[in-house]
Design a protein around this motif. Structure first.
Motif, PDB file in Angstrom:
ATOM      1  N   GLN A  33       0.795  -1.225   0.000  1.00  0.00           N
ATOM      2  CA  GLN A  33       0.000   0.000   0.000  1.00  0.00           C
ATOM      3  C   GLN A  33       0.829   1.278   0.000  1.00  0.00           C
ATOM      4  O   GLN A  33       0.328   2.327  -0.404  1.00  0.00           O
ATOM      5  CB  GLN A  33      -0.936   0.010   1.214  1.00  0.00           C
ATOM      6  N   ASN A  34       2.086   1.216   0.445  1.00  0.00           N
ATOM      7  CA  ASN A  34       2.834   2.450   0.680  1.00  0.00           C
ATOM      8  C   ASN A  34       4.184   2.549  -0.008  1.00  0.00           C
ATOM      9  O   ASN A  34       4.893   3.536   0.207  1.00  0.00           O
ATOM     10  CB  ASN A  34       3.057   2.626   2.195  1.00  0.00           C
ATOM     11  N   THR A  35       4.584   1.568  -0.772  1.00  0.00           N
ATOM     12  CA  THR A  35       5.898   1.622  -1.412  1.00  0.00           C
ATOM     13  C   THR A  35       5.777   1.303  -2.898  1.00  0.00           C
ATOM     14  O   THR A  35       4.724   0.893  -3.377  1.00  0.00           O
ATOM     15  CB  THR A  35       6.890   0.627  -0.772  1.00  0.00           C
ATOM     16  N   LYS A  36       6.890   1.464  -3.588  1.00  0.00           N
ATOM     17  CA  LYS A  36       6.971   1.073  -4.998  1.00  0.00           C
ATOM     18  C   LYS A  36       7.666  -0.280  -5.141  1.00  0.00           C
ATOM     19  O   LYS A  36       8.039  -0.681  -6.232  1.00  0.00           O
ATOM     20  CB  LYS A  36       7.734   2.131  -5.788  1.00  0.00           C
ATOM     21  N   ASP A  37       7.834  -0.979  -4.031  1.00  0.00           N
ATOM     22  CA  ASP A  37       8.489  -2.288  -4.033  1.00  0.00           C
ATOM     23  C   ASP A  37       7.694  -3.279  -4.863  1.00  0.00           C
ATOM     24  O   ASP A  37       6.482  -3.131  -5.062  1.00  0.00           O
ATOM     25  CB  ASP A  37       8.611  -2.837  -2.615  1.00  0.00           C
ATOM     26  N   ILE A  38       8.395  -4.320  -5.293  1.00  0.00           N
ATOM     27  CA  ILE A  38       7.743  -5.421  -5.986  1.00  0.00           C
ATOM     28  C   ILE A  38       8.077  -6.709  -5.235  1.00  0.00           C
ATOM     29  O   ILE A  38       9.216  -6.924  -4.824  1.00  0.00           O
ATOM     30  CB  ILE A  38       8.172  -5.513  -7.465  1.00  0.00           C
ATOM     31  N   VAL A  39       7.067  -7.527  -5.037  1.00  0.00           N
ATOM     32  CA  VAL A  39       7.256  -8.843  -4.456  1.00  0.00           C
ATOM     33  C   VAL A  39       6.633  -9.844  -5.421  1.00  0.00           C
ATOM     34  O   VAL A  39       5.438  -9.773  -5.709  1.00  0.00           O
ATOM     35  CB  VAL A  39       6.604  -8.969  -3.054  1.00  0.00           C
ATOM     36  N   SER A  55      13.256  -3.563  -4.194  1.00  0.00           N
ATOM     37  CA  SER A  55      12.872  -2.215  -3.792  1.00  0.00           C
ATOM     38  C   SER A  55      13.675  -1.184  -4.575  1.00  0.00           C
ATOM     39  O   SER A  55      14.901  -1.300  -4.667  1.00  0.00           O
ATOM     40  CB  SER A  55      13.142  -2.045  -2.294  1.00  0.00           C
ATOM     41  N   PRO A  56      13.014  -0.181  -5.144  1.00  0.00           N
ATOM     42  CA  PRO A  56      13.757   0.899  -5.802  1.00  0.00           C
ATOM     43  C   PRO A  56      14.724   1.542  -4.805  1.00  0.00           C
ATOM     44  O   PRO A  56      14.405   1.721  -3.628  1.00  0.00           O
ATOM     45  CB  PRO A  56      12.658   1.874  -6.221  1.00  0.00           C
ATOM     46  N   TYR A  57      15.890   1.860  -5.300  1.00  0.00           N
ATOM     47  CA  TYR A  57      16.968   2.359  -4.463  1.00  0.00           C
ATOM     48  C   TYR A  57      17.528   3.599  -5.134  1.00  0.00           C
ATOM     49  O   TYR A  57      17.990   3.541  -6.273  1.00  0.00           O
ATOM     50  CB  TYR A  57      18.021   1.251  -4.376  1.00  0.00           C
ATOM     51  N   GLU A  58      17.444   4.698  -4.449  1.00  0.00           N
ATOM     52  CA  GLU A  58      17.893   5.972  -5.009  1.00  0.00           C
ATOM     53  C   GLU A  58      19.214   6.397  -4.378  1.00  0.00           C
ATOM     54  O   GLU A  58      19.362   6.349  -3.158  1.00  0.00           O
ATOM     55  CB  GLU A  58      16.827   7.053  -4.763  1.00  0.00           C
ATOM     56  N   LEU A  59      20.141   6.798  -5.228  1.00  0.00           N
ATOM     57  CA  LEU A  59      21.449   7.253  -4.781  1.00  0.00           C
ATOM     58  C   LEU A  59      21.750   8.612  -5.398  1.00  0.00           C
ATOM     59  O   LEU A  59      21.248   8.938  -6.472  1.00  0.00           O
ATOM     60  CB  LEU A  59      22.534   6.263  -5.217  1.00  0.00           C
ATOM     61  N   LEU A  60      22.585   9.364  -4.762  1.00  0.00           N
ATOM     62  CA  LEU A  60      23.016  10.648  -5.317  1.00  0.00           C
ATOM     63  C   LEU A  60      24.189  10.492  -6.265  1.00  0.00           C
ATOM     64  O   LEU A  60      24.588  11.455  -6.921  1.00  0.00           O
ATOM     65  CB  LEU A  60      23.379  11.613  -4.186  1.00  0.00           C
ATOM     66  N   CYS A  61      24.741   9.293  -6.359  1.00  0.00           N
ATOM     67  CA  CYS A  61      25.922   9.071  -7.192  1.00  0.00           C
ATOM     68  C   CYS A  61      25.710   8.027  -8.278  1.00  0.00           C
ATOM     69  O   CYS A  61      26.655   7.563  -8.894  1.00  0.00           O
ATOM     70  CB  CYS A  61      27.095   8.657  -6.301  1.00  0.00           C
ATOM     71  N   SER A  62      24.454   7.657  -8.537  1.00  0.00           N
ATOM     72  CA  SER A  62      24.188   6.587  -9.489  1.00  0.00           C
ATOM     73  C   SER A  62      22.746   6.680  -9.978  1.00  0.00           C
ATOM     74  O   SER A  62      21.895   7.268  -9.314  1.00  0.00           O
ATOM     75  CB  SER A  62      24.405   5.239  -8.794  1.00  0.00           C
ATOM     76  N   ASP A  63      22.499   6.077 -11.122  1.00  0.00           N
ATOM     77  CA  ASP A  63      21.114   5.948 -11.577  1.00  0.00           C
ATOM     78  C   ASP A  63      20.340   5.076 -10.598  1.00  0.00           C
ATOM     79  O   ASP A  63      20.918   4.288  -9.836  1.00  0.00           O
ATOM     80  CB  ASP A  63      21.074   5.313 -12.968  1.00  0.00           C
ATOM     81  N   GLY A  98      12.598   0.972 -16.090  1.00  0.00           N
ATOM     82  CA  GLY A  98      13.654   1.967 -16.186  1.00  0.00           C
ATOM     83  C   GLY A  98      14.832   1.800 -15.246  1.00  0.00           C
ATOM     84  O   GLY A  98      15.635   2.725 -15.094  1.00  0.00           O
ATOM     85  N   TYR A  99      14.974   0.643 -14.647  1.00  0.00           N
ATOM     86  CA  TYR A  99      16.119   0.392 -13.763  1.00  0.00           C
ATOM     87  C   TYR A  99      17.152  -0.409 -14.547  1.00  0.00           C
ATOM     88  O   TYR A  99      16.816  -1.392 -15.198  1.00  0.00           O
ATOM     89  CB  TYR A  99      15.696  -0.388 -12.516  1.00  0.00           C
ATOM     90  N   ASN A 100      18.408   0.014 -14.474  1.00  0.00           N
ATOM     91  CA  ASN A 100      19.424  -0.708 -15.246  1.00  0.00           C
ATOM     92  C   ASN A 100      20.420  -1.465 -14.379  1.00  0.00           C
ATOM     93  O   ASN A 100      21.379  -2.017 -14.887  1.00  0.00           O
ATOM     94  CB  ASN A 100      20.155   0.227 -16.202  1.00  0.00           C
ATOM     95  N   ARG A 101      20.181  -1.465 -13.079  1.00  0.00           N
ATOM     96  CA  ARG A 101      21.066  -2.208 -12.181  1.00  0.00           C
ATOM     97  C   ARG A 101      20.262  -2.828 -11.055  1.00  0.00           C
ATOM     98  O   ARG A 101      19.235  -2.304 -10.642  1.00  0.00           O
ATOM     99  CB  ARG A 101      22.128  -1.286 -11.581  1.00  0.00           C
ATOM    100  N   ILE A 102      20.790  -3.932 -10.577  1.00  0.00           N
ATOM    101  CA  ILE A 102      20.227  -4.601  -9.409  1.00  0.00           C
ATOM    102  C   ILE A 102      21.376  -4.860  -8.458  1.00  0.00           C
ATOM    103  O   ILE A 102      22.468  -5.242  -8.876  1.00  0.00           O
ATOM    104  CB  ILE A 102      19.529  -5.923  -9.781  1.00  0.00           C
TER     105      ILE A 102
END
Length: 131
Positions: A33-39, A55-63, A98-102
Motif C-alpha cells: 500500500q505504501n511503497t513502490k516495491d515489488i514482491v 525495492s527501488p533504491y535511489e542514490l546521489l551518485c548513481s542511476d 527503467g532500472y538498469n542495475r540490481i
C-alpha cells in the motif's frame, strides 16, 4: 499477495528469520500500500514456494536501481529452476520500469546463494549487476 503471508512467514524461517506471522502480514500490507516495491511469488499447488522482494533504491551518485531485499525458495524446490524464474522476472520488471542495475547483499558464507548469484552474472563487489 496478502493472503500469502503465512507461506512467506514459513519461507523466512528457512533463512533463519523468525519474524512473527502477524508482523509479516502487516509488512506485506504496508509494502503493497505504501511503497513502490515489488514482491514476486512462485507457487505450486496454491502454496507459495518462493519469493523475491525488490525495492527501488535511489542514490546521489548513481542511476536508480533495484535492491533485492529478500529472496528465498523452499528447500525441497531448490535447484529445479524456481529461483531462476523469480530472478529473471525481477530483472525483466526492472528493465521495463527503467532500472538498469540490481544490487543485493548476501553473506558470502551462504555458498549456494553465492554460486547462484554468480551464475546469474552478479559480481562480488557489493554485488551489483548491470542489466
Amino acid at each position: 499477495m496478502l493472503t500469502d503471508y503465512n507461506d512467506i512467514y514459513l519461507l523466512n524461517q528457512e533463512l533463519g528469520y523468525f519474524y512473527s506471522v502477524e508482523k509479516v502480514k502487516k509488512k506485506i500490507e504496508y509494502i503493497t500500500q505504501n511503497t513502490k516495491d515489488i514482491v514476486l511469488v512462485a507457487q505450486h499447488d496454491n502454496e507459495v514456494i518462493g519469493y523475491i522482494h525488490g525495492s527501488p533504491y535511489e542514490l546521489l551518485c548513481s542511476d536508480s536501481l533495484i535492491n533485492i531485499l529478500g529472496f528465498v525458495v523452499k528447500e525441497k524446490y531448490r535447484n529445479i529452476g524456481v529461483g531462476n524464474i523469480l530472478i529473471n522476472n525481477l530483472e525483466r520488471w526492472a528493465k521495463e520500469n527503467g532500472y538498469n542495475r540490481i544490487m543485493l547483499v548476501s553473506g558470502i558464507e551462504r555458498l549456494n546463494a553465492y554460486r547462484f548469484y554468480q551464475k546469474h552474472g552478479y559480481a562480488y563487489r557489493k554485488a551489483k549487476r548491470l542489466l
